[in-house]
Design a protein around this motif. Structure first.
Motif, mmCIF file in Angstrom:
data_model
loop_
_atom_site.group_PDB
_atom_site.id
_atom_site.type_symbol
_atom_site.label_atom_id
_atom_site.label_comp_id
_atom_site.label_asym_id
_atom_site.label_seq_id
_atom_site.Cartn_x
_atom_site.Cartn_y
_atom_site.Cartn_z
ATOM 1 N N GLU A 240 0.817 -1.208 0.000
ATOM 2 C CA GLU A 240 0.000 0.000 0.000
ATOM 3 C C GLU A 240 0.854 1.262 0.000
ATOM 4 O OE1 GLU A 240 -2.735 -0.177 3.210
ATOM 5 O OE2 GLU A 240 -4.083 -1.592 2.195
ATOM 6 N N THR A 241 1.968 1.218 0.734
ATOM 7 C CA THR A 241 2.876 2.373 0.735
ATOM 8 C C THR A 241 3.441 2.620 -0.651
ATOM 9 O OG1 THR A 241 3.485 1.957 3.040
ATOM 10 C CG2 THR A 241 4.989 3.320 1.752
ATOM 11 N N GLU A 242 3.832 1.532 -1.340
ATOM 12 C CA GLU A 242 4.351 1.686 -2.689
ATOM 13 C C GLU A 242 3.285 2.255 -3.623
ATOM 14 O OE1 GLU A 242 6.982 -1.064 -5.672
ATOM 15 O OE2 GLU A 242 5.045 -1.880 -5.031
ATOM 16 N N PHE A 243 2.045 1.784 -3.451
ATOM 17 C CA PHE A 243 0.959 2.266 -4.310
ATOM 18 C C PHE A 243 0.653 3.740 -4.040
ATOM 19 C CE2 PHE A 243 -3.717 2.442 -5.253
ATOM 20 C CZ PHE A 243 -3.557 2.454 -6.634
ATOM 21 N N ARG A 244 0.650 4.137 -2.769
ATOM 22 C CA ARG A 244 0.404 5.547 -2.449
ATOM 23 C C ARG A 244 1.490 6.450 -3.043
ATOM 24 N NH1 ARG A 244 -1.071 3.575 2.673
ATOM 25 N NH2 ARG A 244 0.974 4.136 3.494
ATOM 26 N N ASN A 245 2.726 6.006 -2.917
ATOM 27 C CA ASN A 245 3.821 6.787 -3.503
ATOM 28 C C ASN A 245 3.668 6.892 -5.018
ATOM 29 O OD1 ASN A 245 4.950 7.133 -0.994
ATOM 30 N ND2 ASN A 245 6.324 5.365 -1.196
ATOM 31 N N PHE A 246 3.175 5.812 -5.618
ATOM 32 C CA PHE A 246 2.952 5.789 -7.064
ATOM 33 C C PHE A 246 1.873 6.805 -7.458
ATOM 34 C CE2 PHE A 246 0.677 3.969 -10.737
ATOM 35 C CZ PHE A 246 1.724 3.866 -11.634
ATOM 36 N N LEU A 247 0.800 6.855 -6.674
ATOM 37 C CA LEU A 247 -0.272 7.800 -6.951
ATOM 38 C C LEU A 247 0.181 9.247 -6.809
ATOM 39 C CD1 LEU A 247 -3.397 6.191 -5.256
ATOM 40 C CD2 LEU A 247 -2.794 6.225 -7.664
ATOM 41 N N ILE A 248 0.987 9.477 -5.763
ATOM 42 C CA ILE A 248 1.479 10.844 -5.533
ATOM 43 C C ILE A 248 2.296 11.329 -6.727
ATOM 44 C CG2 ILE A 248 3.033 12.233 -4.124
ATOM 45 C CD1 ILE A 248 2.125 10.526 -1.732
ATOM 46 N N LYS A 249 3.106 10.436 -7.276
ATOM 47 C CA LYS A 249 3.936 10.819 -8.413
ATOM 48 C C LYS A 249 3.102 11.015 -9.693
ATOM 49 C CE LYS A 249 8.136 8.549 -6.717
ATOM 50 N NZ LYS A 249 9.149 7.510 -6.975
ATOM 51 N N LEU A 250 1.980 10.273 -9.777
ATOM 52 C CA LEU A 250 1.161 10.376 -10.984
ATOM 53 C C LEU A 250 0.139 11.513 -10.941
ATOM 54 C CD1 LEU A 250 0.261 6.687 -11.887
ATOM 55 C CD2 LEU A 250 1.951 8.169 -12.958
ATOM 56 N N GLN A 251 -0.119 12.040 -9.741
ATOM 57 C CA GLN A 251 -1.193 13.014 -9.595
ATOM 58 C C GLN A 251 -1.106 14.196 -10.564
ATOM 59 O OE1 GLN A 251 -3.627 12.092 -7.504
ATOM 60 N NE2 GLN A 251 -4.808 13.699 -8.494
ATOM 61 N N PRO A 252 0.079 14.788 -10.784
ATOM 62 C CA PRO A 252 0.152 15.921 -11.722
ATOM 63 C C PRO A 252 -0.295 15.565 -13.140
ATOM 64 C CG PRO A 252 2.118 15.809 -10.389
ATOM 65 C CD PRO A 252 1.371 14.547 -10.146
ATOM 66 N N TYR A 253 -0.195 14.281 -13.487
ATOM 67 C CA TYR A 253 -0.553 13.867 -14.861
ATOM 68 C C TYR A 253 -2.028 13.521 -15.006
ATOM 69 C CZ TYR A 253 4.498 13.493 -15.388
ATOM 70 O OH TYR A 253 5.835 13.752 -15.417
ATOM 71 N N LEU A 254 -2.762 13.549 -13.887
ATOM 72 C CA LEU A 254 -4.138 13.074 -13.940
ATOM 73 C C LEU A 254 -5.171 14.160 -13.640
ATOM 74 C CD1 LEU A 254 -3.641 9.694 -12.055
ATOM 75 C CD2 LEU A 254 -3.637 10.132 -14.512
ATOM 76 N N ASN A 255 -4.770 15.465 -13.658
ATOM 77 C CA ASN A 255 -5.762 16.517 -13.413
ATOM 78 C C ASN A 255 -6.599 16.741 -14.674
ATOM 79 O OD1 ASN A 255 -4.190 18.181 -15.151
ATOM 80 N ND2 ASN A 255 -2.875 18.711 -13.416
ATOM 81 N N GLU A 256 -7.683 17.457 -14.494
ATOM 82 C CA GLU A 256 -8.653 17.589 -15.576
ATOM 83 C C GLU A 256 -8.146 18.411 -16.752
ATOM 84 O OE1 GLU A 256 -12.235 19.055 -14.030
ATOM 85 O OE2 GLU A 256 -12.664 17.268 -12.812
ATOM 86 N N SER A 257 -7.146 19.225 -16.525
ATOM 87 C CA SER A 257 -6.645 20.079 -17.619
ATOM 88 C C SER A 257 -5.850 19.310 -18.651
ATOM 89 C CB SER A 257 -5.782 21.211 -17.051
ATOM 90 O OG SER A 257 -4.667 20.659 -16.375
ATOM 91 N N ASN A 258 -5.308 18.149 -18.225
ATOM 92 C CA ASN A 258 -4.528 17.359 -19.178
ATOM 93 C C ASN A 258 -5.438 16.752 -20.231
ATOM 94 O OD1 ASN A 258 -2.313 17.966 -17.726
ATOM 95 N ND2 ASN A 258 -2.085 15.932 -16.779
ATOM 96 N N LYS A 259 -4.995 16.812 -21.456
ATOM 97 C CA LYS A 259 -5.770 16.251 -22.552
ATOM 98 C C LYS A 259 -5.360 14.810 -22.788
ATOM 99 C CE LYS A 259 -6.439 20.637 -24.936
ATOM 100 N NZ LYS A 259 -6.249 21.385 -26.200
ATOM 101 N N PRO A 260 -6.325 13.952 -22.987
ATOM 102 C CA PRO A 260 -5.976 12.550 -23.221
ATOM 103 C C PRO A 260 -5.350 12.352 -24.589
ATOM 104 C CG PRO A 260 -8.313 12.869 -23.472
ATOM 105 C CD PRO A 260 -7.770 14.166 -22.960
#
Length: 521
Positions: free
Chosen positions: A56-76
């Motif tokens: 779970e710690t590894e997964f949380r760290n993974f999410l934290i690093k990915l968060q900037p790439y997953l905001n609504e302003s990013n275009k798919p």
């Protein structure tokens, strides 16, 4: 108490004691096994929590690093739309209900350099669900049964989050080739183990290591040994399999388990010890009571045995004096009268033998000693038994080869020692008693040997011949080698003279008593 009853009682008490000790040992061992099982369950439970926390710690760290790439302003980079339509007829209300479920899946590309994986980039899916419920009156349907676009009731529910399916599929596959030491550190593992083990009540020093198959990795403590270690798999893949296993061992595990039941062990040992002492005391008292009862009987037999020799000598002397040929011979009469007087004194002395032995055992008997010639003591002792020996057509021969025979001794007691040995030699010779007395010097000692050709004794009897009241039973109560008041007294007196006595014997070939005494200048 009869012998059979006594033996039965001792056997039953012994079996009871053994049974108590066995039961105590069983319960202690059972308690130790239960403690070991509880300890193992606690450790395994803690390890499973640690494995979960690491992932779970590894997964949380993974999410934290990915968060900037997953905001609504990013275009798919790409969009994939899936639609599911379900229609249901409501005949009662004359309506048609249409359910539409639209899935919008947006894919993002993230630079792989940021996550230290062997690829230029990887994709993450962001899903959005749109649900629509439409209700139509059947009257609103056209002739072809198509839905007319009027009075549409629409309800929306949407969610914008990274589904856990990302972790269970692509995330696990994505990181499975990353080295273990880049996914988790030894410090993290140690911290998690400390926390979870304390929560499980295991406050014990531990060592740990993560193994890849059977090979140790860099994630481990300094003094880890795999013997008696507990393990759990970590970083399970989509098939619930993994090559990584977290191992933990406890160097002081045995001490910890023993300390957990130490109070019970101490109490068991104390109570068992009390029972053993009480049992031993009871057996001792029973044996003592039997010995006292036996001694009472033996005392009478012993005194009778000890009085036989002087009484026989007195009777022979009196019979000789009655002989008309002897009564007129004043020298022989005086000789026999002297024998009677000496034997009477000897009988009186025998009455005191029991008290003397008791005092000797308590070191309460003070025996005065003076310079004496051992040869003179032997000659004096022979005069006490020569009449009986002559009457049985036997002999007592002396072979004095010792040049020096001066010893420090008590005349009365040491004479009795020699008389007792000669007396036994006479009594335990079925044929005419044949006795030879030898002396010789060896160093600063004089050796006195009294050898007979009588019945002899076995080696087993010879080992116990000087024990107090020991008797070799042969069916005749008086047929006893090494009788209590005789040879037990002999041994005590010889030892009080700083000497040593032993016996060499063979059944049917006689016995030889050997006395060693220190010489005096």
């Amino acid at each position: 108490m009869g012998k059979k009853l006594f033996v039965l009682l001792v056997v039953l008490m012994s079996l009871s004691l053994i049974g108590i000790i066995f039961v105590q040992s069983y319960f202690i061992n059972n308690s130790l096994q239960n403690e070991d099982k509880n300890f193992t369950l606690s450790v395994k439970r803690a390890l499973s929590f640690v494995s979960r926390d690491i992932e779970e710690t590894e997964f949380r760290n993974f999410l934290i690093k990915l968060q900037p790439y997953l905001n609504e302003s990013n275009k798919p980079d790409s969009t994939l739309i899936k639609r599911l339509i379900i229609a249901a007829e409501d005949d009662i209300n004359d309506k048609t209900i249409v359910h539409r479920n639209t899935v919008l899946e947006e894919r993002f590309k993230v630079p792989s350099l940021f996550f230290e994986i062997d690829a230029d980039s990887f994709s993450i899916s962001k899903r959005s669900n749109e649900r629509v419920k439409e209700v139509y009156d059947n009257a609103q349907l056209d002739g072809n049964g198509q839905i007319a676009p009027t009075e549409r009731l629409i309800q929306y529910s949407s969610m914008s989050e990274l589904d856990r399916q990302v972790y269970s599929t692509s995330f696990k596959d994505l990181l499975q080739d990353i080295p273990i030491y880049k996914r988790v550190t030894a410090l993290q593992v140690e911290s998690l183990l400390n926390r979870e083990l304390k929560d499980e009540g295991v406050n014990l020093d531990f060592e740990f290591a993560i193994y890849d198959e059977d090979l140790a990795t860099k994630v481990q403590s300094e003094n880890f040994e795999k013997d008696n270690a507990y393990g759990v798999y970590i970083f399970l893949d989509n098939n619930k399999e993994s090559s990584y296993k977290l191992w933990v061992n406890f160097p002081d595990r045995k001490k910890y388990l023993l300390s957990s039941i130490l109070s019970m062990i101490v109490l068991s040992v104390i109570f068992t010890g009390v029972i053993i002492i009480a049992y031993s005391s009871a057996i001792y008292q029973l044996i003592r009571q039997r010995q006292i009862s036996q001694i009472k009987t033996d005392f009478i037999n012993n005194m009778t045995h000890e009085f036989k020799t002087p009484i026989a000598t007195i009777n022979l002397a009196l019979d000789s004096i009655k002989n008309p040929k002897i009564i007129n011979d004043q020298d022989k009469v005086k000789r026999y009268l002297k024998m009677i007087r000496d034997e009477n004194k000897r009988m009186h002395a025998q009455v005191e033998n029991v008290l003397r032995i008791s005092k000797l055992e308590k070191n309460e008997l003070n025996i005065s000693k003076e310079r004496l010639k051992l040869h003179d003591l032997v000659e004096d002792a022979i005069t006490h038994v020569e009449l009986i020996v002559e009457n049985r057509q036997g002999y007592v021969k002396t072979h004095f080869e010792a040049v020096k025979s001066s010893v420090l001794a008590n005349e009365s007691h040491f004479t009795n020692v020699i008389v007792n040995i000669l007396d036994n030699a006479i009594k335990y010779s079925d044929d005419a008693p044949k006795i030879d007395v030898y002396t010789e010097n060896i160093g600063n000692n004089i050796i006195l040997k009294i050898a007979d050709q009588g019945n002899g004794m076995s080696k087993q009897v010879a080992k116990r011949v000087f024990e107090k009241f020991y008797r070799e039973h042969t069916g005749n109560v008086h047929n006893v080698k090494g009788h209590g008041l005789g040879l037990a007294y002999v041994k005590r007196i010889v030892e009080d003279h700083q000497g040593h006595i032993s016996v060499e014997s063979e059944k049917g070939k006689g016995s030889t008593f050997i006395i060693r005494l220190p010489l005096i200048s």
